[in-house]
Design a protein around this motif. Sequence first.
Motif, PDB file in Angstrom:
ATOM      1  N   ARG A  15      11.414   1.522   3.664  1.00  0.00           N
ATOM      2  CA  ARG A  15      10.201   1.681   4.477  1.00  0.00           C
ATOM      3  C   ARG A  15       8.976   1.817   3.575  1.00  0.00           C
ATOM      4  NH1 ARG A  15       7.817   6.527   6.699  1.00  0.00           N
ATOM      5  NH2 ARG A  15       6.315   5.951   8.327  1.00  0.00           N
ATOM      6  N   GLU A  16       8.113   0.819   3.624  1.00  0.00           N
ATOM      7  CA  GLU A  16       6.895   0.830   2.816  1.00  0.00           C
ATOM      8  C   GLU A  16       5.801   1.539   3.606  1.00  0.00           C
ATOM      9  OE1 GLU A  16       4.482  -2.182  -0.150  1.00  0.00           O
ATOM     10  OE2 GLU A  16       5.398  -3.000   1.670  1.00  0.00           O
ATOM     11  N   VAL A  17       5.319   2.665   3.082  1.00  0.00           N
ATOM     12  CA  VAL A  17       4.331   3.452   3.814  1.00  0.00           C
ATOM     13  C   VAL A  17       2.905   3.190   3.330  1.00  0.00           C
ATOM     14  CG1 VAL A  17       5.941   5.284   4.442  1.00  0.00           C
ATOM     15  CG2 VAL A  17       4.692   5.447   2.293  1.00  0.00           C
ATOM     16  N   LEU A  18       2.732   2.721   2.099  1.00  0.00           N
ATOM     17  CA  LEU A  18       1.419   2.348   1.586  1.00  0.00           C
ATOM     18  C   LEU A  18       1.496   0.925   1.069  1.00  0.00           C
ATOM     19  CD1 LEU A  18       0.509   5.649  -0.317  1.00  0.00           C
ATOM     20  CD2 LEU A  18      -0.350   4.907   1.911  1.00  0.00           C
ATOM     21  N   ARG A  19       0.562   0.093   1.504  1.00  0.00           N
ATOM     22  CA  ARG A  19       0.678  -1.349   1.251  1.00  0.00           C
ATOM     23  C   ARG A  19      -0.600  -1.915   0.622  1.00  0.00           C
ATOM     24  NH1 ARG A  19       3.721  -3.518   6.767  1.00  0.00           N
ATOM     25  NH2 ARG A  19       5.223  -1.814   6.908  1.00  0.00           N
ATOM     26  N   GLY A  20      -0.946  -1.381  -0.527  1.00  0.00           N
ATOM     27  CA  GLY A  20      -2.089  -1.933  -1.247  1.00  0.00           C
ATOM     28  C   GLY A  20      -3.386  -1.212  -0.928  1.00  0.00           C
ATOM     29  N   ILE A  21      -3.436   0.096  -1.195  1.00  0.00           N
ATOM     30  CA  ILE A  21      -4.635   0.891  -0.906  1.00  0.00           C
ATOM     31  C   ILE A  21      -5.597   0.815  -2.086  1.00  0.00           C
ATOM     32  CG2 ILE A  21      -5.536   3.196  -0.432  1.00  0.00           C
ATOM     33  CD1 ILE A  21      -3.936   2.126   1.882  1.00  0.00           C
ATOM     34  N   ASP A  22      -6.828   0.409  -1.806  1.00  0.00           N
ATOM     35  CA  ASP A  22      -7.928   0.448  -2.776  1.00  0.00           C
ATOM     36  C   ASP A  22      -9.002   1.364  -2.208  1.00  0.00           C
ATOM     37  OD1 ASP A  22      -7.001  -1.593  -4.722  1.00  0.00           O
ATOM     38  OD2 ASP A  22      -7.248  -2.964  -3.038  1.00  0.00           O
ATOM     39  N   LEU A  23      -9.352   2.391  -2.960  1.00  0.00           N
ATOM     40  CA  LEU A  23     -10.297   3.382  -2.435  1.00  0.00           C
ATOM     41  C   LEU A  23     -10.944   4.120  -3.595  1.00  0.00           C
ATOM     42  CD1 LEU A  23     -11.346   4.840   0.156  1.00  0.00           C
ATOM     43  CD2 LEU A  23      -9.447   6.453  -0.136  1.00  0.00           C
ATOM     44  N   SER A  24     -12.225   4.423  -3.455  1.00  0.00           N
ATOM     45  CA  SER A  24     -12.923   5.229  -4.454  1.00  0.00           C
ATOM     46  C   SER A  24     -13.621   6.393  -3.756  1.00  0.00           C
ATOM     47  CB  SER A  24     -13.952   4.384  -5.211  1.00  0.00           C
ATOM     48  OG  SER A  24     -14.970   3.932  -4.330  1.00  0.00           O
ATOM     49  N   VAL A  25     -13.706   7.502  -4.471  1.00  0.00           N
ATOM     50  CA  VAL A  25     -14.430   8.681  -3.995  1.00  0.00           C
ATOM     51  C   VAL A  25     -15.383   9.086  -5.110  1.00  0.00           C
ATOM     52  CG1 VAL A  25     -14.257  11.017  -3.071  1.00  0.00           C
ATOM     53  CG2 VAL A  25     -12.380   9.401  -2.702  1.00  0.00           C
ATOM     54  N   GLY A  26     -16.670   9.033  -4.836  1.00  0.00           N
ATOM     55  CA  GLY A  26     -17.653   9.358  -5.859  1.00  0.00           C
ATOM     56  C   GLY A  26     -17.787  10.855  -6.084  1.00  0.00           C
ATOM     57  N   ALA A  27     -18.376  11.230  -7.182  1.00  0.00           N
ATOM     58  CA  ALA A  27     -18.628  12.644  -7.477  1.00  0.00           C
ATOM     59  C   ALA A  27     -19.468  13.240  -6.362  1.00  0.00           C
ATOM     60  CB  ALA A  27     -19.329  12.771  -8.818  1.00  0.00           C
ATOM     61  N   GLY A  28     -19.010  14.358  -5.790  1.00  0.00           N
ATOM     62  CA  GLY A  28     -19.736  15.012  -4.708  1.00  0.00           C
ATOM     63  C   GLY A  28     -19.560  14.373  -3.348  1.00  0.00           C
TER      64      GLY A  28
END
Length: 348
Positions: A15-28
């Motif tokens: 069971r593949e639960v994550l399929r190519g996640i691209d994400l950024s979270v900036g400082a603050g």
Amino acid sequence: MSLELAGIHHAFGAREVLRGIDLSVGAGEIVCLLGPSGDGKTTLLRLVAGLEALQRGRIAIGNRVVAGEGREEPPEARHAGFVFQDYALFPHLTVARNVGFGLGGLPRAEREARVMEALERVGLGGFAGAWPHMLSGGQQQRVALARALAPRPAVLLLDEAFASLDARLREQVRDDTLEVLQSAGTATLIVTHDAEEAMFMADRIALLRGGRVEQLGTPEELYLRPASRFAATFLGEVNTLPATVSGGVARAALGSLPAALPDGPAELLLRPEGVRLLPEGQGVPAVVEDSRLLGASSLVRLAVPAAAGAPPLRLHARLPPGPRLRRGDRLGVALDPERAFVFSAPST
């Protein structure tokens, strides 16, 4: 510091639960992972924290790769604070010792100063000597937040941190937590399945579906410009109206909208606050079936008569408080195009 996730895949057995996640979270920046239960949100947090080994992709905190490219740093080396759903406070330790648990490598004076700084930040400076069982649920949540903040983490992770609180307390604790997070200036990733909570807390929302990011944007973008039927319905209630697209225009019972869709059947989704009530004789005729005051707004159930022999179209309208409408009142309705969206009709 920032958080960068690239090409994240993860499976539990077949069971593949994550399929190519691209994400950024900036400082603050505060980013909420929103989506149905079982869509990999908590797994993604655990991968960032190092509580699960990364199978594929890359995770970087600041300019340092902490997982991927042949690296897998242990949790303690990642400088990530984690607030668990059940808070995970140690019942045999005082509040101060809970908050100082991750500061064992510091000199005693500095450790005690950090603990008090964190407790003051969450408004619990006078509770250092208390025990977890003496605290309310909201106070326990704030102790868990103080413990995560005390080491001055590069990234802060919250997993359904308000889920166990009752509705009234949850609103107050969310408000207090948002103030703390904004003042801390730490890149923060929050997991929730509550759309209202995500819209309140987040600078941006990553809506997950089936292990992929369905839509990424500000709360306003997701609520007012949903990219799919799923996004529109997950972010809030909608009325569903059958529509027909012809020549780039979708026509439904309450009006027409531009639609970049091929000719044929479609659906027009209309937020309850997008139903405009007009005097009788204007707009499309409708009859009030019920009206309920819900505090800051009223919810009105409407019936729009259809062709002979067909059932009426039933709508929910959400209105600011005003003169109460009564069952049987006749009026007109129209749609607010800013609160209406057109998508292809679901395949049968």
